[in-house]
Design an enzyme around this catalytic site. Structure first.
Site, PDB file in Angstrom:
ATOM      1  N   LYS A  33      -8.523  -5.198   7.258  1.00  0.00           N
ATOM      2  CA  LYS A  33      -8.691  -5.275   5.797  1.00  0.00           C
ATOM      3  C   LYS A  33      -8.071  -6.578   5.286  1.00  0.00           C
ATOM      4  O   LYS A  33      -7.008  -6.989   5.767  1.00  0.00           O
ATOM      5  CB  LYS A  33      -8.000  -4.058   5.167  1.00  0.00           C
ATOM      6  CG  LYS A  33      -8.179  -3.922   3.664  1.00  0.00           C
ATOM      7  CD  LYS A  33      -7.508  -2.637   3.180  1.00  0.00           C
ATOM      8  CE  LYS A  33      -7.655  -2.431   1.687  1.00  0.00           C
ATOM      9  NZ  LYS A  33      -7.009  -1.180   1.233  1.00  0.00           N
ATOM     10  N   SER A  57      -9.991   2.027  -1.416  1.00  0.00           N
ATOM     11  CA  SER A  57     -10.237   0.603  -1.485  1.00  0.00           C
ATOM     12  C   SER A  57     -10.612  -0.053  -0.158  1.00  0.00           C
ATOM     13  O   SER A  57     -11.157  -1.148  -0.132  1.00  0.00           O
ATOM     14  CB  SER A  57      -9.001  -0.088  -2.041  1.00  0.00           C
ATOM     15  OG  SER A  57      -7.920   0.035  -1.128  1.00  0.00           O
ATOM     16  N   SER A  71      -6.857   5.318   0.046  1.00  0.00           N
ATOM     17  CA  SER A  71      -7.765   4.229   0.406  1.00  0.00           C
ATOM     18  C   SER A  71      -8.216   4.147   1.856  1.00  0.00           C
ATOM     19  O   SER A  71      -9.085   3.337   2.179  1.00  0.00           O
ATOM     20  CB  SER A  71      -7.140   2.894   0.036  1.00  0.00           C
ATOM     21  OG  SER A  71      -7.341   2.673  -1.336  1.00  0.00           O
TER      22      SER A  71
HETATM   23  N1  GLN Z   1      -7.942   4.697  -5.581  1.00  0.00           N
HETATM   24  C1  GLN Z   1      -6.521   4.621  -5.730  1.00  0.00           C
HETATM   25  C2  GLN Z   1      -6.183   3.459  -6.636  1.00  0.00           C
HETATM   26  O1  GLN Z   1      -7.063   2.929  -7.181  1.00  0.00           O
HETATM   27  C3  GLN Z   1      -5.867   4.458  -4.399  1.00  0.00           C
HETATM   28  C4  GLN Z   1      -6.009   3.119  -3.838  1.00  0.00           C
HETATM   29  C5  GLN Z   1      -5.303   2.911  -2.542  1.00  0.00           C
HETATM   30  O2  GLN Z   1      -4.989   3.859  -1.818  1.00  0.00           O
HETATM   31  N2  GLN Z   1      -5.015   1.652  -2.238  1.00  0.00           N
HETATM   32  O3  GLN Z   1      -5.066   3.082  -6.825  1.00  0.00           O
END
Ligand code: GLN
Length: 481
Positions: free
Chosen positions: A74, A149, A173
């Protein structure tokens, strides 16, 4: 060869070699990545050179647990010489001066970094739509999001553009995109894996974890990268051991699975049906199913959206046009340098979170928001501790719905945030969680089962997940519905 486990067998039998495998993956990336937009950077020459170097190490294969395995990283995890945009324009053109501990360990085990993957900007999002570099398409249906994400990492594994990948999980994410892309994804316990060399989002929640096509592959990736790191003070000294070696250590007839019925409100009926079927399958194999109560899970979302933006507002202060990142041109004061650089470099969602966080931390509101949220967090942790008195794992769907259409939720942040109702509480409690595909809905989109484990007991969690996976049997690949 569809899994890391199979490819390692293939190498052992001398059926292939790293340069051939890397070449095949690079060809596939070249022809299909433009369609999916999963990768932001693939440094072909570096990949080929690394693979050739490994061709010459075939004799040491036994000591290299990820020998010749192509892994995607990532783009918020640093790999020396590669990009690290974290999906943001503010870090466009940034080259990592060093490598994250996790990647260093994968490489020392023989892995090949094949590319850097797209993600929501600074890992804020559940659909990959907040990336400054365009949305990633779900390999099961290109009109749909891959989740987020870490959507690029999940899509790359699902589309067979790598065999394993790293993501980060602050609130879901890894697990949510794994669920939406029909693969296995795992968030380890807080402190299990080093964050040295990882772009910080919310430091009391962030963890790095693996994606793969099966539980064995996840277990292998985690056992290689987990463990104490003197460069990350939050990592635990507790021993890791072999996760792959213990995949059969916990049989289902010695397993009690907790289900928190209250938490299941608002789940898509198709997802619920598949979840119940997964429970029934495990029950038939001897697992005991009991009710547990996680009463504060319902406050998980509001708690998370105070704490994560608060931490983010502080962590993202470093992108000011001086320390890091994009610098605005033609400014006439330090103040306008900061505000214009940040104004030009950050996207909408990131700005929204910085404002939310700054507000929650401001004098006069700190106790009402930040302190209160931390108190709820402690109660939620206690709920899980109590729940685990009665069971070995807590099961929930990973996501309340399957992959949604691109654009469907962008204008409605609350609905988007609701994608993570089953994952956020797990981060708040610092527990490990794994998502395993358990079925398809009526649109033939994958559904994920999430198993939550006791703190630092990744070994049992992998083992229970592995037992379920064996019962479930073959799961279709994207594009092969
Ligand atoms: N969807 C959650 C957020 O927007 C979690 C994102 C993540 O785990 N990085 O913060």
């Amino acid at each position: 060869m569809n899994t890391i486990q199979e490819l390692l067998e293939g190498y052992k039998k001398k059926a292939t070699q790293p340069s051939t495998v890397a070449g095949d993956f690079l060809d596939r990336i070249e022809s299909t990545n433009p369609k999916f937009n999963a990768y932001l950077e693939v440094l072909k020459e570096k990949v080929i050179a690394r693979a050739k170097e490994l061709d010459g190490c075939a004799g040491q294969m036994e000591n290299l647990p990820l020998y010749g395995i192509p892994i995607a990283i990532k783009d918020n995890i640093l790999v020396k010489g590669w990009s690290a945009t974290a999906g943001s324009k503010i870090l466009e053109g940034y080259r990592s001066p060093y490598t994250a501990t996790t990647v260093e360990r994968l490489e020392a085990a023989g892995a090949i970094v094949i590319g850097k993957t797209n993600c929501d900007e600074f890992a804020m999002g559940s659909s990959n739509e907040s990336s400054a570099y365009g949305v990633v398409k779900n390999p099961w249906d290109e009109t749909r999001v891959p989740g987020g994400s870490s959507g690029g990492s999940a899509a790359a594994v699902a589309a067979n553009l790598c065999l394993g990948a790293l993501g980060t999980d602050t609130g879901g994410s890894i697990r949510q995109p794994a669920s939406l892309c029909g693969i296995v994804g795992m968030k380890p316990s807080y402190g299990r894996v080093s964050r040295f060399g990882v772009v910080a989002y919310a430091s009391s929640l962030d963890q790095v974890g693996p994606f793969g096509n099966c539980v064995w592959d996840n277990a292998r990736l985690l056992e290689v990268m987990a463990g104490f790191d003197p460069r990350d003070a939050t990592t635990s000294q507790s021993t890791v051991g072999s996760y792959t070696g213990r995949l059969n250590s916990k049989t289902l007839n010695a397993t009690t699975i907790g289900v928190a019925r209250d938490w299941l409100e608002g789940v898509d009926p198709e997802v619920l049906k598949s979840f119940e079927a997964a429970l029934a399958t495990m029950k038939a194999a001897g697992a005991k199913i009991v009710d547990v109560a996680i009463p504060h899970a319902r406050y998980g979302l509001s708690t998370y959206y105070i704490l994560a933006p608060s931490e983010a507002s502080s962590n993202l202060a470093r992108y000011d046009g001086v320390h890091y990142g994009h610098r605005a041109k033609g400014v006439d004061s330090v103040e306008s340098l900061y505000s214009r650089s940040r104004g030009e470099g950050f996207g909408k969602e990131v700005k929204l979170r910085i404002m939310l966080g700054t507000y929650a931390l401001s004098a006069g509101y700190f106790d009402a928001f930040y302190t209160r949220a931390n108190q709820v967090r402690a109660l939620l942790k206690k709920d899980f501790e109590d729940g685990f008195q009665k069971c070995d794992t807590i099961a929930v769907p990973t996501s309340p719905c399957t992959a949604f259409r691109i654009g469907e939720k962008v204008d409605d942040p609350i609905t988007m945030y609701l994608s993570d109702v089953f994952t956020l509480p797990v981060n708040l409690a610092g527990l490990p969680g794994i998502s395993i595909p358990c079925g398809l809905d009526d649109k033939k989109l994958p559904i994920g089962l999430q198993l939550i484990g006791r703190s630092y007991d990744e070994a049992s969690l992998f083992s229970i997940a592995h037992q379920f996976e064996k019962l479930r049997g073959h799961f279709p690949r994207a594009g092969a519905k």
